[in-house]
Design an enzyme around this catalytic site. Sequence first.
Site, PDB file in Angstrom:
ATOM      1  N   HIS A 153       0.807  -1.214   0.000  1.00 59.17           N
ATOM      2  CA  HIS A 153       0.000   0.000   0.000  1.00 59.17           C
ATOM      3  C   HIS A 153       0.844   1.271   0.000  1.00 59.17           C
ATOM      4  CE1 HIS A 153      -3.116   2.720   2.130  1.00 59.17           C
ATOM      5  NE2 HIS A 153      -3.254   2.794   0.831  1.00 59.17           N
ATOM      6  N   ASN A 204      -4.826   4.382   7.200  1.00 57.27           N
ATOM      7  CA  ASN A 204      -6.174   4.856   6.883  1.00 57.27           C
ATOM      8  C   ASN A 204      -7.144   4.730   8.046  1.00 57.27           C
ATOM      9  OD1 ASN A 204      -5.758   5.921   4.387  1.00 57.27           O
ATOM     10  ND2 ASN A 204      -6.024   3.962   3.349  1.00 57.27           N
TER      11      ASN A 204
END
Length: 296
Positions: A153, A204
């Site tokens: 990511h 996140n």
Amino acid sequence: NRHRFDASDMKLDDVEHITVLGAGNMGHGIAEVAALAGYDVRMRDIKEEFVQDGYEQIEWSLGKLAEKDRISQEEADEALERVTPLVDLESAVEDADVVIEAVPEKMEIKRDVYEELEEYAPEHTVFTSNTSSLSITDLSEVTERPERFCGMHFFNPPVRMDLVEVISGGHTDDETLDLIEELAESMDKTPVRVRKDSPGFIVNRVLVPLMNEAAWIVEMGDATVAEVDSTTKFDIGLPMGAFELADQVGIDVGYHVLEYMHDQLGDAYEPCPVLVEKVEAEELGKKTGKGFYDYE
Ligand code: CAA
């Protein structure tokens, strides 16, 4: 089994060809990072115009990096030459050592892509997903190589952000995680291993609720966009205000992450209606020229 053998067999030195699926904000940024690190990159999207747009963004970004003396013009030209934009999936993956998937943040879309990918990718290929939130375990189970599947990511803009979360799914083997961490390092990134495959992983889980809460503050009439951004940017010390960040990341991306976190983790993550309105109006941030701010 043969997959396990292949996984432990592949070392960083064996990685030459990287395929990035998706030429959007993240896809083209990741393709650029991989090309700058010297890999041969194929960047694939489902329409010619999407790959062309992505390719032009890479050209723009490399030009900017050269203009700011972060790289030389020669490095910029060489990196661009290493990127091949493609629509045909079979040609995009036939030589791939590692695939980095960066298609839209929807479980159904990603599942379809992995099913198709499994048909064409060589047996030795390691699959990674740039998902911002979705379960790596669930995605890996669509494929026949869940032990050679992990999250990789990147953050937006990939060429400027140092961190890469390397996320272990429930079936990922250690060789795969080691390889992908080394791959991230070879791209001048700092990998952080995320052992637990939970919604939103680490970054996140912190960042997206921050953007959501900023939206709720405005929705409830407690402050304006400008007030929230100047406070988060200057007083808290984030590099961008909460709304500038939402525009940078893509309001749709933040919204999809929140929807998933809401579904998986509960009501604390309920998306603010203003995000839904922006998504419906296709005012998604920088990439569409308008979000919370105008970029025209
Ligand atoms: N490639 C090349 N250049 C770029 C660029 C790119 N992709 N994006 C911006 N630039 C350029 C700008 O055009 C600007 O150039 P001009 O000055 O000519 O206009 C220049 O870079 C700005 O760079 P500076 O170093 O001068 O500015 P800065 O110090 O503000 O750095 C930044 C810019 C690195 C983007 C910084 O603002 C920053 O760190 N922002 C936070 C970004 C962030 O937190 N991202 C993570 C989001 S979360 C996420 O992505 C996860 C998810 O899954 C949703």
